[in-house]
Design an enzyme around this catalytic site. Structure first.
Site, mmCIF file in Angstrom:
data_model
loop_
_atom_site.group_PDB
_atom_site.id
_atom_site.type_symbol
_atom_site.label_atom_id
_atom_site.label_comp_id
_atom_site.label_asym_id
_atom_site.label_seq_id
_atom_site.Cartn_x
_atom_site.Cartn_y
_atom_site.Cartn_z
ATOM 1 N N CYS A 38 -4.705 2.404 -3.831
ATOM 2 C CA CYS A 38 -3.483 2.911 -3.172
ATOM 3 C C CYS A 38 -2.329 1.937 -3.333
ATOM 4 O O CYS A 38 -1.506 1.772 -2.430
ATOM 5 C CB CYS A 38 -3.740 3.199 -1.693
ATOM 6 S SG CYS A 38 -4.984 4.466 -1.412
ATOM 7 N N HIS B 211 0.865 -1.174 0.000
ATOM 8 C CA HIS B 211 0.000 0.000 0.000
ATOM 9 C C HIS B 211 0.902 1.225 0.000
ATOM 10 O O HIS B 211 2.007 1.208 0.537
ATOM 11 C CB HIS B 211 -0.874 -0.046 1.260
ATOM 12 C CG HIS B 211 -1.944 0.996 1.328
ATOM 13 N ND1 HIS B 211 -1.680 2.311 1.662
ATOM 14 C CD2 HIS B 211 -3.290 0.914 1.161
ATOM 15 C CE1 HIS B 211 -2.815 2.989 1.681
ATOM 16 N NE2 HIS B 211 -3.805 2.176 1.365
#
Length: 413
Positions: A367, A122
């Protein structure tokens, strides 16, 4: 006792929502989980009956608020298997926790040092390490993935990814896109063998499965509250106490101090050293209630439920022409998060059409843009179940994906 998902669903008021003529099918829990009534009540009760600042306010409400806040810390320490309560740091979110790790460990880095992450991270476990390497002159390196979405351990070994220059290894325990569960214990052993610190982003794992930080092999573990039935605005950093005691402050002010003079300051012992300013008081108190709720159901049972739903989701999606699954197809090797693409259909278009049928999923790069680039795609659809999700909802997902495919691509792969 068998897993009674219908009983569990009654604890979540929002799940009775309807989207037009359709029942809400909420399959975006990797983004944020829904909240049971007991957690909602805990927040309301705190603000209505016990609201005051902690530590500084030495009156009745201040005492009650401090007890609620520190009680939440105790509860989270038990939930994750911390050896002592002082190892639990309350922050605003997991991103702040990971930034804290990067900033404080970065004080030890310089040219010639290496930080190891992976291509599946992420952005919250990627960008902070980019920043610290740019600041210190250290080198950022990363694990690649195999075709089935697992860390490429063989390639890493051949390249000597973890070596005498490695100072930090920071990996996700479970991917927020691929659902892959990574072998943290094995990698932590390799990191420790060269004297490196092992950092783990457990935001997609702590809500989904039993996580014992004392047995994980990590030195620092970050996760967030809002994905585990808790409120937003609360993230947790767990760290080995001896390591936390060595790290410098991240932010200054408030309760992180010991003594302040104009010429300089000394700092509190962990965890308060890292909790500058007014902390997330009500949020930590309510997160303790969320931990009670999850343990009341049983984390082992929640994980098993997730695996069953993932298996059904994988089978159903693979039966659709033009659908590509991202990550392992073995449901036991992953969480209930399943990302996929549909040939000829942009994820945002599919997501919008599916939403009109009450099916809430996420479309985008989640993300994790470098991972999508590695997979050769711009974006994907992601369906993520949780403890309150049902097999009927998985079936509605499959139907809505097929509907979107036929609408936009005419059913042709």
């Amino acid at each position: 006792m068998s897993y009674d998902v219908e009983k569990i669903r009654k604890d979540f008021p929002i799940l009775s929502t309807r989207v037009g003529e359709y029942p809400l099918t909420y399959l975006d829990s990797a983004n944020t989980s829904q909240k049971p009534q007991v957690v909602i009540d805990a927040l309301t009760e705190h603000y209505a009956r016990h609201n005051a600042n902690v530590a500084r306010a030495m009156h009745q409400l201040g005492l009650e608020s401090t007890q609620a806040y520190e009680g939440g810390r105790d509860r989270i320490a038990r939930f994750i298997g911390a050896s002592r309560r002082e190892e639990v740091v309350a922050l605003s979110n997991a991103s702040e926790a990971l930034n804290l790790c990067a900033y404080t460990l970065g004080e030890r880095l310089g040219p010639g040092d290496e930080v190891v992450i992976s291509v599946m991270e992420h952005h919250s476990n990627l960008v902070p390490w980019q920043l610290v390497c740019q600041r210190t002159g250290a080198t950022l390196r990363w694990y690649d993935i195999t075709d089935d979405g697992r860390l490429d351990l063989d390639k890493a070994e051949a390249e000597g990814l973890i070596n005498e220059h490695t100072k930090v290894v920071s990996l996700t325990l479970a991917s927020n896109v691929l659902g892959t569960i990574n072998p943290i214990e094995k990698i932590a052993d390799q990191a420790h063998a060269v004297g490196a610190v092992m950092v783990v982003d457990a935001s997609q794992a702590v809500p989904q499965m039993p996580v014992d930080v004392s047995a994980l092999g990590a030195d620092l573990v970050a996760f967030t509250g809002h994905k585990m039935c808790g409120p937003t605005g609360i993230g947790i950093l767990w760290g080995r106490y001896d390591l936390l005691a060595e790290l410098p402050p991240f932010l200054g002010g408030g309760e992180m101090i010991e003594i302040v003079h104009m010429e300089g300051s000394t700092y509190a012992e962990p965890p308060h050293r890292f909790e500058a300013g007014t902390p997330p008081i009500a949020q930590l108190a309510a997160l303790g209630v969320a931990a009670d709720y999850l343990d009341g159901i049983g984390m082992e049972d929640i994980a098993e439920h997730e695996h069953e739903l993932a298996a059904r989701m994988l089978d159903g999606l693979q039966s659709l022409k033009g659908v590509r699954i991202l990550g392992p197809i073995d449901a036991t090797a992953r969480t209930g998060t399943v990302s996929f693409t549909v040939a000829g259909v942009h994820p945002h278009d599919a997501m919008s059409l599916m939403d009109g049928r009450g099916v809430a999923v996420r479309g985008g790069h989640h993300c994790a843009r470098p991972l999508h680039e590695r997979l050769g795609i711009q974006s994907s659809l992601r369906a993520s179940s949780y403890l309150y999700s049902t097999t009927d909802e998985v079936d509605r997902l499959i139907e809505s994906v097929e509907y979107a495919r036929n609408f936009f691509a005419g059913g042709v792969a």
